[in-house]
Design a protein around this motif. Structure first.
Motif, short mmCIF file in Angstrom:
data_model
loop_
_atom_site.label_atom_id
_atom_site.label_comp_id
_atom_site.label_asym_id
_atom_site.label_seq_id
_atom_site.Cartn_x
_atom_site.Cartn_y
_atom_site.Cartn_z
N LEU A 131 0.81 -1.21 0.00
CA LEU A 131 0.00 0.00 0.00
C LEU A 131 0.85 1.27 0.00
N LEU A 132 2.08 1.15 0.45
CA LEU A 132 2.94 2.32 0.61
C LEU A 132 3.42 2.86 -0.74
N PRO A 133 3.66 4.16 -0.83
CA PRO A 133 4.18 4.73 -2.08
C PRO A 133 5.51 4.09 -2.46
N VAL A 134 5.66 3.69 -3.70
CA VAL A 134 6.84 2.96 -4.13
C VAL A 134 8.10 3.79 -3.97
N GLU A 135 8.00 5.13 -4.16
CA GLU A 135 9.20 5.95 -4.04
C GLU A 135 9.72 6.00 -2.61
N LEU A 136 8.81 5.88 -1.63
CA LEU A 136 9.25 5.85 -0.23
C LEU A 136 9.85 4.50 0.12
N ILE A 137 9.30 3.44 -0.42
CA ILE A 137 9.85 2.11 -0.15
C ILE A 137 11.26 1.99 -0.73
N ALA A 170 -11.77 -1.08 19.01
CA ALA A 170 -11.44 -0.62 17.66
C ALA A 170 -10.42 -1.58 17.05
N SER A 171 -10.25 -1.46 15.75
CA SER A 171 -9.40 -2.41 15.02
C SER A 171 -7.99 -1.87 14.80
N SER A 172 -6.99 -2.64 15.23
CA SER A 172 -5.59 -2.27 14.97
C SER A 172 -5.29 -2.34 13.48
N SER A 173 -5.90 -3.31 12.79
CA SER A 173 -5.70 -3.43 11.33
C SER A 173 -6.23 -2.20 10.63
N HIS A 174 -7.45 -1.82 10.99
CA HIS A 174 -8.10 -0.64 10.43
C HIS A 174 -7.21 0.59 10.67
N THR A 175 -6.68 0.69 11.89
CA THR A 175 -5.85 1.84 12.26
C THR A 175 -4.58 1.90 11.43
N LEU A 176 -3.91 0.78 11.28
CA LEU A 176 -2.66 0.76 10.53
C LEU A 176 -2.89 1.06 9.05
N ILE A 177 -3.97 0.54 8.48
CA ILE A 177 -4.29 0.84 7.08
C ILE A 177 -4.49 2.35 6.91
N GLY A 178 -5.23 2.96 7.85
CA GLY A 178 -5.44 4.40 7.78
C GLY A 178 -4.13 5.16 7.89
N SER A 179 -3.24 4.70 8.76
CA SER A 179 -1.94 5.36 8.92
C SER A 179 -1.12 5.29 7.64
N ILE A 180 -1.17 4.15 6.97
CA ILE A 180 -0.43 3.98 5.72
C ILE A 180 -1.00 4.90 4.64
N LYS A 203 -5.24 -2.05 -4.22
CA LYS A 203 -4.93 -2.88 -3.06
C LYS A 203 -5.69 -2.38 -1.83
N ALA A 204 -5.80 -1.06 -1.69
CA ALA A 204 -6.52 -0.50 -0.55
C ALA A 204 -8.00 -0.89 -0.60
N THR A 205 -8.57 -0.91 -1.81
CA THR A 205 -9.97 -1.32 -1.96
C THR A 205 -10.15 -2.78 -1.59
N GLU A 206 -9.21 -3.62 -2.02
CA GLU A 206 -9.27 -5.05 -1.70
C GLU A 206 -9.23 -5.26 -0.18
N ILE A 207 -8.33 -4.55 0.48
CA ILE A 207 -8.23 -4.65 1.93
C ILE A 207 -9.46 -4.03 2.60
N GLY A 208 -9.94 -2.92 2.01
CA GLY A 208 -11.13 -2.26 2.56
C GLY A 208 -12.35 -3.16 2.54
N TYR A 209 -12.51 -3.92 1.46
CA TYR A 209 -13.63 -4.85 1.40
C TYR A 209 -13.53 -5.89 2.52
N ALA A 210 -12.30 -6.37 2.76
CA ALA A 210 -12.11 -7.37 3.81
C ALA A 210 -12.47 -6.79 5.18
#
Length: 539
Positions: A131-137, A170-180, A203-210
């Motif tokens: 999910l992270l920007p490729v230039e930062l990775i 609250a969800s730690s997964s939800h929180t981390l996705i938002g942080s990313i 990818k964010a949409t795929e994870i969001g659906y989950a």
């Protein structure tokens, strides 16, 4: 069931059947806890030292190691908070059905969280990183890279601690996705681009659906399972409120203890991977000599890599016919990964990059023999190429045959085996942090799940149905590399069983849970974006 067989595991209860959650940790327990924590930190430091010694690299600047130490402590701190924030859901049912005393239950859950992390696949870890920007990775060792890691982790910890303090599951997964997402949006805006271009939204949409569907799965499946149980298992004691000062029948108790272990294991195998992925980013950014490439791959892997490279290069070069690349091919490939738009430079640049990677590996004979000064560049080239192929496989404009896609997929697999790996010591460190976190601070969330969702006391059948559904849902998500929320699945499962049982639900609690669910994403995005902007100007 005789009282002798369960006397050591039974919790003390009030006359109303409510378990006693107020027993403090004894001095011996605290000392053991601190000793395990100290050993875990020492093990982590020693493992890094051993890996660096194995590469034979010399280091004169201590700053990267100071940043590494702080970043690892923050990452392990996130998993520690995750442990007592999320895993409290796994022990709520076993405690409120009087199957295990609270101290025994949290140790039991912590142990299976530990095992879940150790046996995890790693698919979720690298799904999150995608999910992270490729230039930062690609520049994770830069100032911006450290700002990214610290912003994500600190934002997630702040939100998790805040919701825990309020007793909200609250969800730690939800929180981390938002942080990313927040980091990606902020990075794009700071470089003059549209904020939506900073995130892999497919990818964010795929994870969001989950994340969106998992609470619905928990609610309806747990409700349906309870009704099926009532129809097939006609034992009144299974659906009765637990009695004060007594344990449930052995078969019910065994089922509840088993499902608690299963949810804890599934939680560890899914949620634990998020921390592992971020720790690998930290390691790659600070000490690429040891962690940029998987040096443990066998030497005979070279043959497979060369053949896969040859097949992939033929596919890409056929598409690049008539075009040539002057200069560095990487900007064009990076642009495609960021924009997902194929242009005349995409295929020829990718073809040059594939040839360059094959040449680098063949020159030195194996990944382990690539000089320490070059491993970072080789790793970046491999990661960039893998991401480009991932998008090409899904791109409707790629004009690739099924055979072409198969060749590219085989090549991508060899690239991922070289760059997407998790050392055993990382798993052990995260497992310890998550397991120890389970044993601290669990009470607030446990009370919410056990007392504030339904209007009546949780029955044995309700606890079993909610836990079975949570265990199955999380395990299935782990198989497909999708992060889901243990919190959402289990708390919604408890609500579903209350509704199916006619026990009633406390709508004020459900409103609070729904509010936390709705606010988590925008608040995490805002927190991490603000922190990233601040850290970029500090580092």
């Amino acid at each position: 069931m005789s009282s002798i067989s369960s006397i050591d595991l039974l919790p003390p209860h009030s006359e109303t059947g409510r378990p006693n959650l107020d027993k403090p940790m004894g001095l011996r327990t605290i000392l053991v806890f601190l000793a395990i924590m100290a050993l875990g930190l020492f093990f982590t430091a020693y493992s890094i030292y051993s890996d660096l010694q194995a590469t034979g690299a010399s280091f004169s600047n201590l700053l990267p190691f100071l940043l590494l130490g702080v970043a690892l402590l923050v990452a392990l701190g996130f998993e520690f908070v995750n442990g007592f924030h999320d895993t409290a859901n796994a022990v709520a049912t076993v405690i409120y059905t009087h199957s295990l005393a609270p101290p025994i239950a949290v140790v039991w859950s912590g142990m299976f969280n530990f095992l879940g992390v150790l046996f995890s696949s790693g698919a979720v870890a690298f799904g999150i990183i995608s999910l992270l920007p490729v230039e930062l990775i690609l520049q994770v060792g830069s100032h911006a890279g450290f700002a990214m890691v610290f912003a994500m982790l600190i934002a997630a910890i702040i939100w998790n601690l805040g919701t825990w303090w309020l007793g909200l599951p609250a969800s730690s997964s939800h929180t981390l996705i938002g942080s990313i997402i927040g980091v990606g949006v902020a990075n794009a805006l700071m470089h003059g681009r549209d904020g939506t271009s900073g995130v892999d939204w497919s990818k964010a949409t795929e994870i969001g659906y989950a994340l969106l569907l998992s609470p619905l799965v928990g609610f309806f499946c747990a409700a349906g399972l309870l009704l099926i149980m009532k129809f097939l298992i006609r034992k009144p004691e299974l659906y009765a409120e637990p009695k004060a000062r007594s344990a449930p029948p052995l078969w019910i108790r065994s089922l509840l203890i088993f499902t608690s272990a299963g949810v804890s294991f599934a939680h560890g195998s899914n949620d634990g991977q998020k921390g592992m992925g971020l720790i690998m980013l930290i390691l790659i950014g600070t000490v690429p000599t040891s962690y940029a490439l998987n040096r443990s791959l066998p030497a005979n892997q070279l043959t497979n890599f060369v053949q896969a490279s040859l097949n992939a290069s033929k596919v890409v070069e056929a598409k690049a016919a008539g075009y040539s690349v002057l200069g560095d091919p990487r900007p064009a490939v990076t642009n495609y990964v960021s924009s997902h738009a194929i242009n005349e430079g995409t295929y020829p640049s990718l073809a040059v990059l594939i040839r360059d990677i094959a040449k680098q590996v063949q020159t030195y004979g194996s990944l382990a023999k690539i000089p320490t000064t070059l491993v970072g560049n080789t790793r970046n080239d491999m990661y960039l190429t893998s991401e480009a192929i991932r998008f090409l496989q899904k791109d409707k404009a790629n004009d690739l045959s099924k055979e072409d896609v198969a060749f590219l997929a085989a090549y991508k697999k060899t690239l991922d085996e070289s760059t997407k790996f998790i050392p055993t010591w990382v798993k052990i460190s995260v497992a310890l942090a998550l397991g120890l976190g389970t044993m601290i601070g669990w009470k607030r969330i446990v009370v919410t799940v056990g007392e504030k969702i339904g209007k009546q006391h949780l029955t044995y059948g309700q606890g079993a149905a909610a836990e079975l559904v949570a265990m199955g849902t999380i395990a299935a998500a782990d198989t497909y590399g999708l992060p889901v929320s243990t919190t959402h699945v289990l708390s919604s499962g408890v609500a579903g069983t209350m509704a199916a049982n006619g026990s009633g639900v406390q709508y004020s609690t459900l409103r609070s849970l729904a509010l936390a669910w709705v606010l988590t994403l925008p608040c995490a995005i805002a927190l991490s974006a603000g922190l990233f902007f601040a850290f970029v100007h500090v580092f």
